[in-house]
Design an enzyme around this catalytic site. Structure first.
Site, short mmCIF file in Angstrom:
data_model
loop_
_atom_site.label_atom_id
_atom_site.label_comp_id
_atom_site.label_asym_id
_atom_site.label_seq_id
_atom_site.Cartn_x
_atom_site.Cartn_y
_atom_site.Cartn_z
N ASP A 8 55.34 -12.89 30.43
CA ASP A 8 54.01 -13.33 30.88
C ASP A 8 52.84 -12.66 30.15
OD1 ASP A 8 55.74 -14.56 32.62
OD2 ASP A 8 54.74 -13.91 34.45
N LYS A 106 57.80 -20.88 34.13
CA LYS A 106 58.25 -20.60 35.50
C LYS A 106 57.08 -20.74 36.45
CE LYS A 106 57.44 -15.65 35.03
NZ LYS A 106 56.42 -15.53 36.08
N CYS A 151 56.48 -9.46 37.77
CA CYS A 151 57.38 -10.28 36.94
C CYS A 151 58.32 -9.46 36.07
CB CYS A 151 56.55 -11.28 36.15
SG CYS A 151 55.78 -12.48 37.27
#
Ligand code: VGL
Ligand code: ZN
Length: 198
Positions: A8, A106, A151
């Site tokens: 991310d 995602k 994450c």
């Protein structure tokens, strides 16, 4: 075979972004430097529909940072971030995009969040990352990116439970730290689960 996972590294998690992580930009040069040392680099991308249920804006009586029950799961309410197609959802412009072999998106299901790059938070659906890595013969994954306490942590924990030898590179991760100590606790949890911290 080993793979580098970039978690991310997106505009909204960098300083100035919607869900800015302190010093988030500092992971970019670390990621770029490491890419050359791995035969495979896979990036994950938080990629939410505009009305994603993790957004505080979808719960009129609630505030950012509050924790609610969402279909039986604890859900932190976030500012709108990483909306599909938005500038904030783009991978950081300073990243060496040519060095990235695959991007796994995602958080695409409006009803459920997905901190891990492998599964949603209830492990209902996989993103395909595990199969991709297996198909490429990967046994070992090294993680850098954002955010340590969400994450990165959940991706590392799932990687271990899927049987990958898993390391996180401390220099290349930063966290949200909603509560003081969250990042340290995340690192402890990863260590306890068998993640190597380097
Ligand atoms: C993340 C909160 C919400 C992360 C994503 O990338 O760590 N955190 N969505
Ligand atoms: Zn998100």
């Amino acid at each position: 075979m080993k793979a580098l996972l970039l978690i991310d590294i997106q505009n909204d998690f960098l300083p100035g972004g919607a869900l800015a992580v302190n010093e988030g930009d500092l992971v970019v040069p670390v990621a770029n430097r490491l890419m050359g040392q791995f035969p495979l680099t896979v990036a994950t991308q938080d990629w939410h529909p505009v009305n994603h249920r993790s957004f505080a804006s979808q719960h009129p009586q609630r505030n950012i940072g509050e924790v609610i029950d969402l279909d039986g799961l604890q859900q932190v309410l976030w500012p709108d971030h990483c909306v599909q197609g938005s500038h904030g959802a783009k991978l950081a412009p300073g990243l060496n995009l040519q060095g990235i072999d695959h991007v796994i998106q995602k958080g695409t299901d409006v009803e459920i969040d997905s901190y891990s790059g492998f599964f949603d938070n209830d492990h209902r659906k996989s993103t395909g990352l595990g199969t991709l890595l297996r198909d490429q013969g990967v046994q070992e994954v090294h993680l850098v990116g954002l955010a340590t306490d969400y994450c990165v942590k959940f991706t590392a924990l799932d990687a271990v439970s899927l049987g990958f030898e898993t390391s996180v590179i401390l220099e290349g991760i930063r966290g949200v730290e909603l509560t003081s100590g969250d990042c340290a606790r995340a690192v402890d949890e990863m260590l306890s689960a068998g993640v190597e911290v380097i």
